[in-house]
Design a protein around this motif. Structure first.
Motif, PDB file in Angstrom:
ATOM      1  N   VAL A 158       0.829  -1.202   0.000  1.00  0.00           N
ATOM      2  CA  VAL A 158       0.000   0.000   0.000  1.00  0.00           C
ATOM      3  C   VAL A 158       0.863   1.253   0.000  1.00  0.00           C
ATOM      4  CG1 VAL A 158      -1.761   1.316   1.216  1.00  0.00           C
ATOM      5  CG2 VAL A 158      -1.854  -1.186   1.217  1.00  0.00           C
ATOM      6  N   ILE A 159       0.569   2.157  -0.928  1.00  0.00           N
ATOM      7  CA  ILE A 159       1.240   3.453  -1.018  1.00  0.00           C
ATOM      8  C   ILE A 159       0.180   4.527  -0.826  1.00  0.00           C
ATOM      9  CG2 ILE A 159       2.574   4.995  -2.503  1.00  0.00           C
ATOM     10  CD1 ILE A 159       3.333   2.268  -4.035  1.00  0.00           C
ATOM     11  N   LEU A 160       0.327   5.338   0.202  1.00  0.00           N
ATOM     12  CA  LEU A 160      -0.646   6.386   0.524  1.00  0.00           C
ATOM     13  C   LEU A 160      -0.044   7.747   0.208  1.00  0.00           C
ATOM     14  CD1 LEU A 160      -3.353   7.277   1.878  1.00  0.00           C
ATOM     15  CD2 LEU A 160      -2.093   7.304   4.051  1.00  0.00           C
ATOM     16  N   ILE A 161      -0.789   8.564  -0.529  1.00  0.00           N
ATOM     17  CA  ILE A 161      -0.352   9.908  -0.888  1.00  0.00           C
ATOM     18  C   ILE A 161      -1.329  10.898  -0.258  1.00  0.00           C
ATOM     19  CG2 ILE A 161       0.118  11.504  -2.792  1.00  0.00           C
ATOM     20  CD1 ILE A 161       0.652   9.010  -4.540  1.00  0.00           C
ATOM     21  N   THR A 162      -0.846  11.713   0.696  1.00  0.00           N
ATOM     22  CA  THR A 162      -1.722  12.590   1.453  1.00  0.00           C
ATOM     23  C   THR A 162      -0.960  13.788   1.997  1.00  0.00           C
ATOM     24  OG1 THR A 162      -3.232  12.705   3.353  1.00  0.00           O
ATOM     25  CG2 THR A 162      -1.308  11.286   3.582  1.00  0.00           C
ATOM     26  N   GLU A 163      -1.669  14.868   2.270  1.00  0.00           N
ATOM     27  CA  GLU A 163      -1.055  16.008   2.946  1.00  0.00           C
ATOM     28  C   GLU A 163      -1.406  16.015   4.429  1.00  0.00           C
ATOM     29  OE1 GLU A 163      -3.650  19.967   2.721  1.00  0.00           O
ATOM     30  OE2 GLU A 163      -3.143  19.247   0.710  1.00  0.00           O
ATOM     31  N   ALA A 164      -2.273  15.090   4.860  1.00  0.00           N
ATOM     32  CA  ALA A 164      -2.751  15.049   6.241  1.00  0.00           C
ATOM     33  C   ALA A 164      -1.789  14.254   7.123  1.00  0.00           C
ATOM     34  CB  ALA A 164      -4.145  14.441   6.291  1.00  0.00           C
ATOM     35  N   ILE A 165      -0.948  14.961   7.871  1.00  0.00           N
ATOM     36  CA  ILE A 165       0.038  14.303   8.719  1.00  0.00           C
ATOM     37  C   ILE A 165      -0.638  13.512   9.833  1.00  0.00           C
ATOM     38  CG2 ILE A 165       1.939  14.720  10.333  1.00  0.00           C
ATOM     39  CD1 ILE A 165       2.812  17.031   8.640  1.00  0.00           C
ATOM     40  N   GLY A 166      -1.800  13.959  10.289  1.00  0.00           N
ATOM     41  CA  GLY A 166      -2.464  13.283  11.389  1.00  0.00           C
ATOM     42  C   GLY A 166      -3.438  12.196  10.975  1.00  0.00           C
ATOM     43  N   PRO A 168      -4.956   8.818  10.666  1.00  0.00           N
ATOM     44  CA  PRO A 168      -4.643   7.572  11.382  1.00  0.00           C
ATOM     45  C   PRO A 168      -4.212   6.422  10.482  1.00  0.00           C
ATOM     46  CG  PRO A 168      -6.642   8.563  12.260  1.00  0.00           C
ATOM     47  CD  PRO A 168      -6.292   9.343  11.034  1.00  0.00           C
ATOM     48  N   ILE A 169      -4.785   6.317   9.292  1.00  0.00           N
ATOM     49  CA  ILE A 169      -4.506   5.182   8.421  1.00  0.00           C
ATOM     50  C   ILE A 169      -3.069   5.188   7.905  1.00  0.00           C
ATOM     51  CG2 ILE A 169      -5.097   6.161   6.159  1.00  0.00           C
ATOM     52  CD1 ILE A 169      -6.282   2.771   7.544  1.00  0.00           C
ATOM     53  N   ARG A 170      -2.360   6.294   8.078  1.00  0.00           N
ATOM     54  CA  ARG A 170      -0.961   6.375   7.631  1.00  0.00           C
ATOM     55  C   ARG A 170      -0.124   5.231   8.194  1.00  0.00           C
ATOM     56  NH1 ARG A 170       1.167  11.719   6.272  1.00  0.00           N
ATOM     57  NH2 ARG A 170       3.095  11.003   7.200  1.00  0.00           N
ATOM     58  N   THR A 171      -0.368   4.871   9.444  1.00  0.00           N
ATOM     59  CA  THR A 171       0.456   3.857  10.108  1.00  0.00           C
ATOM     60  C   THR A 171       0.238   2.465   9.516  1.00  0.00           C
ATOM     61  OG1 THR A 171      -1.236   3.473  11.811  1.00  0.00           O
ATOM     62  CG2 THR A 171       0.449   5.149  12.255  1.00  0.00           C
ATOM     63  N   GLU A 172      -0.821   2.288   8.743  1.00  0.00           N
ATOM     64  CA  GLU A 172      -1.121   0.983   8.180  1.00  0.00           C
ATOM     65  C   GLU A 172      -0.654   0.833   6.731  1.00  0.00           C
ATOM     66  OE1 GLU A 172      -5.089  -0.481   9.159  1.00  0.00           O
ATOM     67  OE2 GLU A 172      -5.291   1.160  10.626  1.00  0.00           O
ATOM     68  N   ALA A 173      -0.135   1.906   6.147  1.00  0.00           N
ATOM     69  CA  ALA A 173       0.384   1.849   4.781  1.00  0.00           C
ATOM     70  C   ALA A 173       1.856   1.445   4.799  1.00  0.00           C
ATOM     71  CB  ALA A 173       0.216   3.198   4.099  1.00  0.00           C
ATOM     72  N   ASP A 174       2.301   0.803   3.727  1.00  0.00           N
ATOM     73  CA  ASP A 174       3.712   0.418   3.621  1.00  0.00           C
ATOM     74  C   ASP A 174       4.582   1.629   3.311  1.00  0.00           C
ATOM     75  OD1 ASP A 174       3.670  -2.697   3.686  1.00  0.00           O
ATOM     76  OD2 ASP A 174       2.078  -2.175   2.274  1.00  0.00           O
ATOM     77  N   TYR A 175       4.077   2.513   2.470  1.00  0.00           N
ATOM     78  CA  TYR A 175       4.803   3.727   2.094  1.00  0.00           C
ATOM     79  C   TYR A 175       3.832   4.903   2.161  1.00  0.00           C
ATOM     80  CZ  TYR A 175       8.161   0.423   0.089  1.00  0.00           C
ATOM     81  OH  TYR A 175       9.044  -0.605  -0.086  1.00  0.00           O
ATOM     82  N   VAL A 176       4.314   6.014   2.702  1.00  0.00           N
ATOM     83  CA  VAL A 176       3.501   7.229   2.759  1.00  0.00           C
ATOM     84  C   VAL A 176       4.284   8.376   2.123  1.00  0.00           C
ATOM     85  CG1 VAL A 176       2.316   8.895   4.222  1.00  0.00           C
ATOM     86  CG2 VAL A 176       2.353   6.477   4.879  1.00  0.00           C
ATOM     87  N   ILE A 177       3.662   9.040   1.175  1.00  0.00           N
ATOM     88  CA  ILE A 177       4.245  10.247   0.580  1.00  0.00           C
ATOM     89  C   ILE A 177       3.422  11.427   1.092  1.00  0.00           C
ATOM     90  CG2 ILE A 177       4.760  11.508  -1.533  1.00  0.00           C
ATOM     91  CD1 ILE A 177       5.072   8.871  -2.968  1.00  0.00           C
ATOM     92  N   THR A 178       4.054  12.267   1.914  1.00  0.00           N
ATOM     93  CA  THR A 178       3.371  13.415   2.502  1.00  0.00           C
ATOM     94  C   THR A 178       3.595  14.638   1.633  1.00  0.00           C
ATOM     95  OG1 THR A 178       3.736  12.505   4.716  1.00  0.00           O
ATOM     96  CG2 THR A 178       3.108  14.820   4.574  1.00  0.00           C
TER      97      THR A 178
END
Length: 254
Positions: A158-166, A168-178
């Motif tokens: 899972v790759i999550l692309i978001t500007e929302a640092i807070g 919650p689902i961020r911790t469940e993604a393999d990669y996060v692009i903020t």
């Protein structure tokens, strides 16, 4: 996290949380957002304001690039059995864009903007070995959380692309692009995700140029069957690295 927060213009995580709460409150009213953007101009020009705010967001994002495991993201997509791109409207159109061009690199890719119960039918297609790219600029809607959690349960990356640092689902993604915050400015929250999608297509092509060139070859062979218009595609125009000889062969007439 603190380093990223500061790079994005916040004093620390407390400032991030406060900004997130304010952001959610203000984004809850589309009319308020439009009012703010209508009255926000640089030298009386909405175009100038959008360009200025977009450039500022890009600069902020560029300062955080070292915090992104870009090579890991590219490897996950380039080596995936299949790629599933998801986003709610309007950023769901970026998911469409990304899937469209990934197919042109030779990957099996599809996109979805589906909401509600019909999303379950879309998620039936996600399996182990897939890569799932989720565009969620600001809010964690139920569909976003469901896509991320289902993909993880099935063994997909899972790759999550978001500007929302807070989020919650961020911790469940393999990669996060903020991405840099854009929601309180005249910049579009789709501008940086679109740039990321474009960069990802180019990087995936570079991982396997032979596969990308073969896909282009097939595309050009198919085009005469649907149109008599002449189109010219080159590996160079699509950002696919080739040797001089391969590049010469890659220039095709449809």
């Amino acid at each position: 996290m603190i380093r990223t927060a500061r790079a994005l213009g916040y004093a620390g995580m407390k400032g991030v949380r406060q900004a997130a709460l304010a952001l959610i409150a203000q984004r809850a009213d589309p009319g308020e957002l439009l009012q703010r953007r209508m009255h926000s101009t640089a030298e009386g020009s909405h175009l100038r304001q959008v360009v200025t705010d977009s450039a500022h967001a890009i600069e902020q994002f560029r300062s955080t690039l070292d915090d992104i495991d870009w090579e890991g993201v590219v490897d996950a997509v380039a080596n995936a059995r299949k790629v599933f791109c998801y986003g709610l409207k309007p950023v769901g159109y970026i998911a469409d864009y990304l899937a469209f061009f990934l197919v042109r690199t030779g990957l099996d890719a599809q996109s979805s903007k589906t909401t509600g119960v019909l999303l379950a039918d879309e998620l039936l297609r996600v399996h182990e070995g897939d890569a799932v790219i989720v565009f969620a600029p600001i809010r964690q809607f139920d569909e976003v959380a469901t896509v991320v959690r289902t993909a993880r349960q099935e063994g997909a990356t899972v790759i999550l692309i978001t500007e929302a640092i807070g989020m919650p689902i961020r911790t469940e993604a393999d990669y996060v692009i903020t991405t840099a915050p854009t929601s309180l400015t005249a910049a579009s929250d789709a501008s940086i995700p679109l740039a990321i999608a474009h960069a990802l297509v180019t990087a995936v092509s570079a991982r396997n140029p032979a596969r990308a060139l073969a896909a282009l070859d097939r595309l050009n062979a198919l085009r005469p069957a649907v149109t008599h218009q002449r189109a010219r595609l080159t590996a160079q125009r699509l950002g696919i690295p080739t040797t001089d000889d391969a590049n010469a062969d890659a220039e095709l007439d449809a």
